[in-house]
Design an enzyme around this catalytic site. Sequence first.
Site, short mmCIF file in Angstrom:
data_model
loop_
_atom_site.label_atom_id
_atom_site.label_comp_id
_atom_site.label_asym_id
_atom_site.label_seq_id
_atom_site.Cartn_x
_atom_site.Cartn_y
_atom_site.Cartn_z
N ASP A 101 0.86 2.95 2.57
CA ASP A 101 -0.27 2.78 3.58
C ASP A 101 -1.61 2.98 2.41
OD1 ASP A 101 -1.51 2.76 6.02
OD2 ASP A 101 -1.49 4.71 6.13
N ASN B 255 -3.71 0.00 2.21
CA ASN B 255 -4.15 -1.45 1.60
C ASN B 255 -5.77 -1.76 2.10
OD1 ASN B 255 -1.75 -1.56 0.37
ND2 ASN B 255 -0.95 -3.18 1.70
N TRP C 73 -8.50 0.23 0.85
CA TRP C 73 -8.58 0.03 -0.38
C TRP C 73 -9.37 -1.27 -0.52
CZ3 TRP C 73 -7.93 -4.50 -3.41
CH2 TRP C 73 -7.78 -4.20 -4.80
N ARG D 278 -9.45 -7.15 4.49
CA ARG D 278 -8.25 -6.31 4.56
C ARG D 278 -6.93 -7.06 3.96
NH1 ARG D 278 -7.70 -2.02 7.93
NH2 ARG D 278 -5.74 -2.24 7.81
N HIS E 141 -3.86 -6.22 1.08
CA HIS E 141 -2.25 -6.52 1.19
C HIS E 141 -1.93 -7.28 -0.09
CE1 HIS E 141 -2.49 -4.95 5.06
NE2 HIS E 141 -3.29 -5.83 5.68
N SER F 7 5.34 -2.87 10.72
CA SER F 7 5.93 -1.97 11.64
C SER F 7 6.08 -2.91 12.84
CB SER F 7 5.16 -0.66 11.93
OG SER F 7 3.96 -0.96 12.63
N GLU G 137 4.63 -2.14 15.40
CA GLU G 137 3.31 -1.70 16.03
C GLU G 137 2.40 -2.42 15.28
OE1 GLU G 137 5.61 1.24 15.32
OE2 GLU G 137 6.23 1.12 17.40
N LEU H 247 19.96 -2.34 -8.08
CA LEU H 247 19.28 -1.71 -6.91
C LEU H 247 19.16 -2.33 -5.59
CD1 LEU H 247 16.58 0.35 -6.23
CD2 LEU H 247 15.26 -1.52 -6.84
N ARG I 262 4.69 9.23 1.51
CA ARG I 262 3.46 8.21 1.95
C ARG I 262 2.34 8.32 1.40
NH1 ARG I 262 2.42 7.20 8.21
NH2 ARG I 262 0.46 6.02 7.99
N SER J 248 5.06 7.68 11.61
CA SER J 248 4.49 6.21 12.12
C SER J 248 5.95 5.28 12.40
CB SER J 248 3.63 5.56 10.97
OG SER J 248 2.61 6.32 10.93
N GLU K 184 13.20 14.96 2.03
CA GLU K 184 12.03 15.57 1.73
C GLU K 184 10.86 14.72 1.64
OE1 GLU K 184 12.01 18.78 0.74
OE2 GLU K 184 14.05 19.03 1.20
C1 IPE Z 1 2.55 2.59 8.75
O1 IPE Z 1 1.28 2.32 8.39
C2 IPE Z 1 3.32 1.09 8.61
C3 IPE Z 1 3.17 0.51 7.10
C4 IPE Z 1 3.18 1.30 6.24
C5 IPE Z 1 3.95 -0.76 7.42
P1 IPE Z 1 0.43 2.21 9.67
O2 IPE Z 1 -0.95 2.13 8.92
O3 IPE Z 1 0.77 1.03 10.79
O4 IPE Z 1 0.44 3.48 10.41
P2 IPE Z 1 -0.66 4.33 11.31
O5 IPE Z 1 -0.98 3.26 12.25
O6 IPE Z 1 -1.85 4.92 10.44
O7 IPE Z 1 0.05 5.63 11.99
C1 IPE Z 2 -0.53 -0.51 4.92
O1 IPE Z 2 -1.57 -0.41 4.74
C2 IPE Z 2 0.21 -1.93 5.06
C3 IPE Z 2 0.60 -2.35 6.49
C4 IPE Z 2 0.51 -1.42 7.50
C5 IPE Z 2 1.08 -3.41 6.70
P1 IPE Z 2 -2.72 -0.53 6.01
O2 IPE Z 2 -3.22 -2.06 6.31
O3 IPE Z 2 -2.34 0.13 7.18
O4 IPE Z 2 -3.94 0.07 5.26
P2 IPE Z 2 -4.88 1.16 5.83
O5 IPE Z 2 -4.21 2.48 6.64
O6 IPE Z 2 -5.81 0.14 7.05
O7 IPE Z 2 -5.93 1.63 4.89
MG MG Z 3 -2.59 2.26 7.53
#
Ligand code: IPE
Ligand code: IPE
Ligand code: MG
Length: 245
Positions: free
Chosen positions: A20, A22, A25, A33, A37, A65, A67, A131, A190, A198, A209
């Site tokens: 999480d 990206n 960043w 965005r 990625h 995900s 979502e 792996l 995480r 999530s 853990e």
């Molecule tokens: C969790 O991150 C999903 C992935 C890393 C692929 P999200 O950014 O989607 O999670 P929430 O929305 O902060 O819970």
């Molecule tokens: C995780 O990074 C990657 C995916 C969910 C695909 P995010 O895109 O959720 O990055 P933030 O949480 O918005 O910074």
């Molecule tokens: Mg995120």
Amino acid sequence: MSSNEEKNIPMPEHIAIIMDGNGRWATKRGLPRTAGHSAGMNALENIVRFCSDSGVKYLTVYAFSTENWKRSKAEVNGIFKIMVLYIKKEIDELDRKNVRMCPVGAWNDIPGAAAKSMQYAVDRTKDNDGLVFNIALNYGGRREIADAFRKIAEEYRAAGKELRPEDIDEDLISKHMYAPDDPDPDLIIRTGGEKRISNFLLWQCAYSEFVYSDVLWPDFGPEQLMDCVKEFNGRHRRFGGLDKK
Ligand code: IPE
Ligand code: IPE
Ligand code: MG
């Protein structure tokens, strides 16, 4: 970091990562965005290489995900395009390193080009015994559990058998998860500072853990991974029992 330096540090058998941060960043740098990625894919390359070299048996990463479809079309398409590029760029090295790529999730529902390139990676690496690299793609923990129950019901119907309450136990459910042969993750990391699950590995995380890192995923490298492993190695896992005296 030299792998020599870390030689004596035991590695967990199964590491799972919620990659999480990206988007943040990229935003911090005034970039779109999707640039986050892309940078995240580079971080993943390093982590996979490092895990393969340091004897980790299973690595499961949360890439998309169930979502994440709520995001803009441009971002979603960008993520899958980056995935296709990643496979194209990395497949030779992954195969050479004996890595087996295993998508987990309802990944057949992802855009066609991405599903096709993932299928190619699966076929190409299916006989590798190094792996096990699970990529959670269109993955949801609740969806996985619902899919498991559906598969069980379908099997009983196909066999012309009635599904009785006493047929259902934890073992039967586990056997119908997306990766039934894998051990549960020992360590779930995480990145990006949030402290939540999530919808990741809800069934499998029963005794994992959890280690949280504030580092945004594109900045997460082997050094940060080893910090998490050291924290994990300092934990006492009891699995509901008592510490040995
Ligand atoms: C969790 O991150 C999903 C992935 C890393 C692929 P999200 O950014 O989607 O999670 P929430 O929305 O902060 O819970
Ligand atoms: C995780 O990074 C990657 C995916 C969910 C695909 P995010 O895109 O959720 O990055 P933030 O949480 O918005 O910074
Ligand atoms: Mg995120």
